[in-house]
Design a protein around this motif. Structure first.
Motif, PDB file in Angstrom:
ATOM      1  N   GLU A 625       0.829  -1.206   0.000  1.00 50.46           N
ATOM      2  CA  GLU A 625       0.000   0.000   0.000  1.00 50.46           C
ATOM      3  C   GLU A 625       0.863   1.255   0.000  1.00 50.46           C
ATOM      4  OE1 GLU A 625      -2.479  -0.484   3.380  1.00 50.46           O
ATOM      5  OE2 GLU A 625      -4.064  -1.542   2.289  1.00 50.46           O
ATOM      6  N   PHE A 628       2.129   1.785  -3.412  1.00 50.43           N
ATOM      7  CA  PHE A 628       1.123   2.382  -4.291  1.00 50.43           C
ATOM      8  C   PHE A 628       0.989   3.884  -4.039  1.00 50.43           C
ATOM      9  CE2 PHE A 628      -3.341   3.507  -5.227  1.00 50.43           C
ATOM     10  CZ  PHE A 628      -3.317   3.274  -6.594  1.00 50.43           C
ATOM     11  N   TRP A 637       1.035  -2.716  -7.757  1.00 51.70           N
ATOM     12  CA  TRP A 637       0.970  -2.661  -6.295  1.00 51.70           C
ATOM     13  C   TRP A 637      -0.441  -2.966  -5.789  1.00 51.70           C
ATOM     14  CZ3 TRP A 637       5.695  -3.191  -5.540  1.00 51.70           C
ATOM     15  CH2 TRP A 637       6.660  -2.431  -6.188  1.00 51.70           C
ATOM     16  N   GLN A 638      -1.462  -2.463  -6.506  1.00 47.39           N
ATOM     17  CA  GLN A 638      -2.833  -2.773  -6.129  1.00 47.39           C
ATOM     18  C   GLN A 638      -3.142  -4.251  -6.328  1.00 47.39           C
ATOM     19  OE1 GLN A 638      -4.089  -0.464  -4.176  1.00 47.39           O
ATOM     20  NE2 GLN A 638      -5.881   0.150  -5.357  1.00 47.39           N
ATOM     21  N   THR A 657     -10.800  -4.614  -3.467  1.00 44.72           N
ATOM     22  CA  THR A 657      -9.550  -4.053  -3.985  1.00 44.72           C
ATOM     23  C   THR A 657      -9.461  -4.208  -5.489  1.00 44.72           C
ATOM     24  OG1 THR A 657      -8.469  -4.658  -1.895  1.00 44.72           O
ATOM     25  CG2 THR A 657      -7.043  -4.101  -3.745  1.00 44.72           C
ATOM     26  N   TYR A 658      -9.882  -5.374  -5.999  1.00 47.99           N
ATOM     27  CA  TYR A 658      -9.885  -5.568  -7.457  1.00 47.99           C
ATOM     28  C   TYR A 658     -10.846  -4.604  -8.131  1.00 47.99           C
ATOM     29  CZ  TYR A 658      -7.028  -9.802  -7.352  1.00 47.99           C
ATOM     30  OH  TYR A 658      -6.000 -10.703  -7.216  1.00 47.99           O
ATOM     31  N   ASP A 660     -11.813  -1.640  -7.011  1.00 48.28           N
ATOM     32  CA  ASP A 660     -11.218  -0.301  -6.956  1.00 48.28           C
ATOM     33  C   ASP A 660     -10.101  -0.154  -7.979  1.00 48.28           C
ATOM     34  OD1 ASP A 660     -10.888   2.306  -5.545  1.00 48.28           O
ATOM     35  OD2 ASP A 660      -8.906   1.464  -5.095  1.00 48.28           O
ATOM     36  N   THR A 661      -9.321  -1.215  -8.156  1.00 45.08           N
ATOM     37  CA  THR A 661      -8.256  -1.178  -9.163  1.00 45.08           C
ATOM     38  C   THR A 661      -8.848  -1.060 -10.556  1.00 45.08           C
ATOM     39  OG1 THR A 661      -6.888  -2.565  -7.719  1.00 45.08           O
ATOM     40  CG2 THR A 661      -6.222  -2.382 -10.016  1.00 45.08           C
ATOM     41  N   LYS A 664      -9.849   2.480 -11.288  1.00 44.99           N
ATOM     42  CA  LYS A 664      -8.708   3.352 -11.556  1.00 44.99           C
ATOM     43  C   LYS A 664      -7.996   2.986 -12.852  1.00 44.99           C
ATOM     44  CE  LYS A 664      -7.824   4.297  -6.657  1.00 44.99           C
ATOM     45  NZ  LYS A 664      -6.886   4.143  -5.518  1.00 44.99           N
ATOM     46  N   CYS A 671      -6.371  -7.265 -14.109  1.00 39.02           N
ATOM     47  CA  CYS A 671      -7.353  -7.004 -13.054  1.00 39.02           C
ATOM     48  C   CYS A 671      -8.709  -7.603 -13.400  1.00 39.02           C
ATOM     49  CB  CYS A 671      -7.469  -5.499 -12.835  1.00 39.02           C
ATOM     50  SG  CYS A 671      -8.612  -5.037 -11.537  1.00 39.02           S
TER      51      CYS A 671
END
Length: 805
Positions: A625, A628, A637-638, A657-658, A660-661, A664, A671
């Motif tokens: 984290e 990142f 990093w994510q 987390t996936y 959110d990745t 982005k 991902c």
């Protein structure tokens, strides 16, 4: 009236002085050599015969010297009157030299056990111990010197007791007692045993039998000054000053200088000014003038600063430079001049002159910014004062310092103007100015100008090591390492203490892969600069290049002892220990490096991978984290954070987390693949949507690759240009449709939506899914080692294996 006067006749028969020149011819020693009877008596035993009973008598009726009269021998000297005694020694021979008595008896041997001999021997031992103590102290062995001084003190007390028993107290050797106590106090002082030293000095000072012992209070004041007890130090200095007679001016001046230094350290600048003003009025010297300038600077008195600076410059050096210049062509005079040009007196004069120049330049640099409205005006005033003094050559040095001050203020244009102005001066100043200009242009990456001014500096003064070093730097920047090494060598020949040239030649040999020579240079430099972290690091680096990690680690440990908070050195130690297989030590140094500088990506990467290996997923997450946060544009990093959540069993956090990745980085294929897999295993309805997005992205990616490939093929020959556009489009459409069919088949091969994630068989999960942080991949490497980047998530690792046909 004349009747009672009788005149003396011209001839008087009764001479008053007659008979005085008459003597017995037997006493005529001048004719003894010619006297046959006497010579015969000397050569034979005739002279040893006993005298006859009839004593010899002189013609005048008195006895002969040595003759016997009335049994008594007449003495050989006139100490006793002749014929005074009446006793007679009959039968004794004439023996004035006492030869008949035989040899003298031997001297009486001294008794070694006598008290006097014991006292003398003990006194000799005490003197020897004092001498040995002084020799050991001069050689630097302070502990041995103190032990010898203590032994001398113990034996001296025994000596005093023995003397009191044998002789009167007035016969005690006070000089020996004084020397023993003084040496003991001195050794206590140099060993920083200040309490014992003060007690010993007190014993000397309180004893009224020691003359001039009051001057030792100056030593006691020095000890109190070291202890930062300024009030007592000043008290004892003043007591010592009272003990010194007024005729001893030099000693009084030195004590007053100590008082001034004590006042400065105590912050009492007004009292210090009074002391130094008195010194400058009585016997001006360089140190007092320099300290007076500092005191006026401390109190902020501009006018007094100027006056103190002028007093400092007016101090006479008492150095005659003309005597070292031969005035004639006389060979004898020239020989004498050459002999004294570098003798001890000349060296002392050079040191005195160098000290004076240092004091003046330092004072000018100190007061120039405050005596006028600007530091430039202050420097101009100082330059004018110096030009009117005996230190005319220092004016150019002050101009150079003025330019350096401009450099510190980042006013490079003004600095360059001053240097260019000084370039027109004599050769020494011209070389110094050109050297500074060369360094300025070199730091500005203008190597052409740097080389040009370096040439000017070298031509002006070929023996200037700084100019030769700058010239070598410009040649090194142009890639000619061999020629650069020659300039560095020449600089070292001119000045063997030029550490810059020695350091640069080591770097040059390292670049030329002449590691042994580079190591020799840095080891020599280490002997000069004992605690230089840069030199120690270069030695460790060379040992690493020589594939000697143990020596590299040892030298890096010395670097850590000098700069314990350097994160780069700590990370380097961690890397070396990692190569050696010592993971615990590597983790310790990597963690220390991260603690001092938590923004090093290589260190963060290694620590995250270390916690993954040890299966501490939660601790690995915090490092990824932070990575990142440092590199927010790097998607890996994510993905690592999400993978750590999944491996720790926190599937919901991994899914978030996936997602959110994906928000982005919506075009990241890896991902989406993880999202499809995770949503499918968890039985979520979002799997189909993510699958469609994945299909579209893969199709776009394949089309992009096909265009790149076709462009490469078209540039390779003219065949691609003659082909029709329809055939090319159909080929692309065919490829895309076939890829879409395979993707549908792969999606159908995923596990059922009702099955839990962990229920998938090893064949479907482990064989088809390669985790980017799993034990199958290589551990991340720092510096020269491989980094974890996006290539670790390439299609050849995750794509085809994730969705088998």
């Amino acid at each position: 009236m004349m009747q009672n006067v009788h005149l003396a006749p011209e001839t008087d028969e009764d001479d008053l002085y007659s008979g005085y020149n008459d003597y017995n011819p037997i006493y005529d020693i001048e004719e003894l050599e010619n006297d046959a009877a006497f010579q015969q008596a000397v050569r034979t035993s005739h002279g040893r015969r006993p005298p006859s009973k009839t004593s010899l008598s002189s013609s005048m009726g008195r006895p002969m010297t040595g003759a016997i009269q009335d049994g008594v021998t007449r003495p050989m000297t006139a100490v006793r009157a002749a014929g005074f005694t009446k006793a007679a020694l009959r039968g004794s021979a004439f023996d004035p030299l006492g030869q008949s008595r035989g040899p003298a008896p031997p001297l009486e041997a001294k008794k070694k056990d006598s008290p006097e001999e014991k006292i003398k021997q003990l006194e000799k031992e005490v003197n020897e111990l004092v001498e040995e103590s002084c020799i050991a102290s001069s050689c630097g062995d302070l502990k041995l010197a103190l032990e010898k001084a203590k032994d001398a003190g113990r034996k001296e007390r025994v000596l005093v007791r023995q003397r009191e028993q044998v002789t009167s107290p007035e016969n005690i050797n006070l000089d020996l007692t004084y020397s023993v106590l003084f040496n003991l106090a001195s050794q206590y002082s140099v060993n920083e045993m200040y309490a014992e030293a003060l007690n010993t000095y007190q014993v000397i000072v309180k004893n009224k039998m020691f003359s001039n012992a009051g001057m030792l209070k100056m030593n006691m004041g020095n000890i109190y000054l070291k202890q930062r007890n300024y009030s007592k130090a000043i008290k004892f200095y003043r007591m010592a000053l009272d003990q010194v007679p007024s005729v001893n001016k030099q000693m009084r001046i030195k004590i007053m200088q100590n008082i001034g230094v004590t006042f400065i350290q105590a912050g009492q600048y007004s009292d210090a000014i009074n002391s130094y003003e008195h010194i400058m009025s009585m016997a001006p010297n360089l140190k007092a003038g320099y300290n007076l300038t500092i005191c006026y600077f401390a109190v902020g008195d501009r006018e007094k600063m100027k006056k103190a600076f002028q007093k400092l410059i007016a101090v006479p050096l008492e150095i005659d430079e003309d005597k070292y210049i031969s005035p004639s062509d006389d060979p004898h005079t020239n020989l004498v001049t050459e002999a004294i040009k570098n003798d001890h007196l000349r060296q002392m004069e050079r040191e005195r002159k160098a000290m004076a120049e240092k004091y003046i330049v330092t004072s000018a640099k100190l007061i120039a910014p405050v005596i006028e409205t600007s530091f430039a005006a202050g420097y101009d005033w100082c330059v004018e004062v110096v030009k009117a003094s005996q230190y005319v050559e220092l004016a150019n040095d002050l101009e150079i310092n003025k330019a350096v001050t401009y450099l510190r203020q980042k006013d490079y244009n003004q600095a360059v103007e001053i240097f260019k102005m000084l370039e027109k001066k004599d050769s020494r100043v011209k070389s110094a100015a050109a050297t500074s200009l060369s360094a300025l242009y070199y730091m500005g990456k203008d190597f052409a100008q740097a080389s040009s001014y370096a040439d000017i500096a070298v031509n002006s003064d070929r023996y200037n090591p700084a100019a030769l070093t700058n010239k070598g730097n410009t040649v090194f920047a142009n890639g000619d390492c061999e020629k650069a090494a020659e300039f560095y060598k020449e600089a070292l020949r001119n000045d063997s203490s030029c550490t810059e040239a020695l350091y640069n030649i080591g770097l040059t040999y390292e670049k030329l892969n002449r590691l042994d020579e580079a190591l020799d240079c840095f080891l020599k430099l280490h002997a000069i600069l004992q605690n230089s972290a840069e030199v120690l690091y270069q030695i460790a680096n060379i040992y690493e290049l020589m594939e000697n990690p143990s020596q590299a680690i040892e030298w890096l440990m010395q670097v850590v002892s000098v700069v314990p908070t350097d994160p780069q050195v700590l990370s380097k130690l961690g890397e070396l220990y990692d190569h050696e297989g010592d993971k615990s030590q590597a983790f310790q140094y990597y963690y220390e490096s991260y603690r001092y500088f938590p923004c090093n990506i290589e260190v963060i990467e290694w620590l995250g991978a270390y916690y993954i290996d040890t299966q501490f997923w939660e601790k690995a997450i915090q490092y990824f984290e932070r990575a990142f946060l440092i590199q927010p544009t790097q998607v890996k990093w994510q993905l690592m954070v999400a993978s750590c959540f999944r491996r720790s069993g926190n599937y919901q956090k991994a899914l978030d987390t996936y997602k959110d990745t994906h928000r982005k980085f919506p075009e990241n294929v890896e991902c989406l693949r993880f999202l499809v897999r995770l949503c499918t295993d968890l039985g979520l309805k979002d799997a189909q949507e993510y699958a469609r997005k994945l299909k579209r992205l893969e199709k776009m990616k394949e089309i992009r690759e096909q265009r790149i490939k076709s462009g490469r093929d078209g540039s390779g020959g003219s065949r691609g240009k003659r082909e029709g556009s329809a055939s090319g489009d159909s080929g692309q459409n065919y490829s895309a449709s076939s890829k879409g069919e395979r993707l549908s088949a792969r999606l159908r091969a995923l596990p059922g939506t009702n099955e839990p994630y962990e229920s998938s068989s090893n064949k479907e999960i482990d064989a088809s899914y390669v985790d980017p942080l799993g034990p199958q991949i290589e551990r991340p490497k720092t510096a020269a080692r491989k980094r974890i980047d996006e290539d670790d998530f390439a299609d050849e690792e995750l794509g085809d294996d994730l969705l088998p046909e």
